[in-house]
Design a protein around this motif. Structure first.
Motif, PDB file in Angstrom:
ATOM      1  N   HIS A   3       0.797  -1.231   0.000  1.00 38.64           N
ATOM      2  CA  HIS A   3       0.000   0.000   0.000  1.00 38.64           C
ATOM      3  C   HIS A   3       0.828   1.279   0.000  1.00 38.64           C
ATOM      4  O   HIS A   3       0.255   2.361  -0.028  1.00 38.64           O
ATOM      5  CB  HIS A   3      -0.954   0.010   1.194  1.00 38.64           C
ATOM      6  CG  HIS A   3      -1.999  -1.044   1.109  1.00 38.64           C
ATOM      7  ND1 HIS A   3      -3.126  -0.906   0.337  1.00 38.64           N
ATOM      8  CD2 HIS A   3      -2.078  -2.269   1.657  1.00 38.64           C
ATOM      9  CE1 HIS A   3      -3.869  -2.001   0.436  1.00 38.64           C
ATOM     10  NE2 HIS A   3      -3.248  -2.846   1.228  1.00 38.64           N
ATOM     11  N   LEU A   5       2.459   3.545  -2.048  1.00 39.81           N
ATOM     12  CA  LEU A   5       2.560   3.810  -3.480  1.00 39.81           C
ATOM     13  C   LEU A   5       3.892   4.415  -3.887  1.00 39.81           C
ATOM     14  O   LEU A   5       4.354   4.205  -5.004  1.00 39.81           O
ATOM     15  CB  LEU A   5       1.414   4.718  -3.925  1.00 39.81           C
ATOM     16  CG  LEU A   5       0.019   4.127  -3.754  1.00 39.81           C
ATOM     17  CD1 LEU A   5      -1.032   5.144  -4.157  1.00 39.81           C
ATOM     18  CD2 LEU A   5      -0.130   2.863  -4.566  1.00 39.81           C
ATOM     19  N   VAL A   8       6.419   1.526  -4.800  1.00 36.51           N
ATOM     20  CA  VAL A   8       6.060   0.470  -5.759  1.00 36.51           C
ATOM     21  C   VAL A   8       7.120   0.307  -6.856  1.00 36.51           C
ATOM     22  O   VAL A   8       7.607  -0.802  -7.064  1.00 36.51           O
ATOM     23  CB  VAL A   8       4.653   0.700  -6.349  1.00 36.51           C
ATOM     24  CG1 VAL A   8       4.399  -0.196  -7.546  1.00 36.51           C
ATOM     25  CG2 VAL A   8       3.595   0.487  -5.283  1.00 36.51           C
ATOM     26  N   PHE A  17      -3.771  -3.309 -10.218  1.00 40.01           N
ATOM     27  CA  PHE A  17      -4.667  -2.396  -9.516  1.00 40.01           C
ATOM     28  C   PHE A  17      -6.039  -3.046  -9.411  1.00 40.01           C
ATOM     29  O   PHE A  17      -6.583  -3.500 -10.424  1.00 40.01           O
ATOM     30  CB  PHE A  17      -4.802  -1.066 -10.272  1.00 40.01           C
ATOM     31  CG  PHE A  17      -3.594  -0.180 -10.168  1.00 40.01           C
ATOM     32  CD1 PHE A  17      -3.336   0.515  -9.000  1.00 40.01           C
ATOM     33  CD2 PHE A  17      -2.722  -0.035 -11.223  1.00 40.01           C
ATOM     34  CE1 PHE A  17      -2.228   1.343  -8.893  1.00 40.01           C
ATOM     35  CE2 PHE A  17      -1.615   0.785 -11.133  1.00 40.01           C
ATOM     36  CZ  PHE A  17      -1.368   1.474  -9.962  1.00 40.01           C
ATOM     37  N   PHE A  32       1.713   1.726 -13.831  1.00 42.70           N
ATOM     38  CA  PHE A  32       1.727   2.585 -12.651  1.00 42.70           C
ATOM     39  C   PHE A  32       1.716   4.040 -13.101  1.00 42.70           C
ATOM     40  O   PHE A  32       2.751   4.676 -13.292  1.00 42.70           O
ATOM     41  CB  PHE A  32       2.961   2.283 -11.800  1.00 42.70           C
ATOM     42  CG  PHE A  32       2.910   2.881 -10.425  1.00 42.70           C
ATOM     43  CD1 PHE A  32       2.112   2.318  -9.445  1.00 42.70           C
ATOM     44  CD2 PHE A  32       3.661   3.993 -10.110  1.00 42.70           C
ATOM     45  CE1 PHE A  32       2.064   2.859  -8.182  1.00 42.70           C
ATOM     46  CE2 PHE A  32       3.615   4.540  -8.852  1.00 42.70           C
ATOM     47  CZ  PHE A  32       2.819   3.973  -7.877  1.00 42.70           C
ATOM     48  N   LEU A  37      -4.256   5.043 -11.254  1.00 36.64           N
ATOM     49  CA  LEU A  37      -4.429   5.380  -9.835  1.00 36.64           C
ATOM     50  C   LEU A  37      -5.774   6.056  -9.603  1.00 36.64           C
ATOM     51  O   LEU A  37      -6.476   5.759  -8.645  1.00 36.64           O
ATOM     52  CB  LEU A  37      -3.285   6.272  -9.352  1.00 36.64           C
ATOM     53  CG  LEU A  37      -1.955   5.569  -9.165  1.00 36.64           C
ATOM     54  CD1 LEU A  37      -0.821   6.577  -9.080  1.00 36.64           C
ATOM     55  CD2 LEU A  37      -1.985   4.695  -7.930  1.00 36.64           C
ATOM     56  N   VAL A  47       0.739  10.636  -8.075  1.00 38.99           N
ATOM     57  CA  VAL A  47       1.857  10.160  -7.283  1.00 38.99           C
ATOM     58  C   VAL A  47       3.139  10.598  -7.973  1.00 38.99           C
ATOM     59  O   VAL A  47       3.254  10.517  -9.189  1.00 38.99           O
ATOM     60  CB  VAL A  47       1.816   8.636  -7.049  1.00 38.99           C
ATOM     61  CG1 VAL A  47       2.025   7.866  -8.323  1.00 38.99           C
ATOM     62  CG2 VAL A  47       2.799   8.215  -6.008  1.00 38.99           C
TER      63      VAL A  47
END
Length: 51
Positions: A3, A5, A8, A17, A32, A37, A47
């Motif tokens: 979790h 982010l 990752v 996801f 990603f 997201l 992010v």
């Protein structure tokens, strides 16, 4: 399951996801991103990660 982010791309090569159903799965460099997201979390999610 992971979790944090921000970490990752540092720890994983592949990501999935999920939000009730599968949103996206594949290599971190392709999957990603802000679009996936946002779809996953239901808000305009950004992010800042260096890949």
């Amino acid at each position: 399951m992971h979790h944090d982010l921000q970490t990752v791309p540092e720890y994983f090569d592949w990501v999935t996801f999920l939000n009730v159903k599968k949103i996206a799965t594949g290599p971190v460099k392709e999957i990603f991103n802000d679009n996936n997201l946002t779809k996953t979390y239901g808000i305009n999610y950004k992010v800042s990660v260096q890949q």
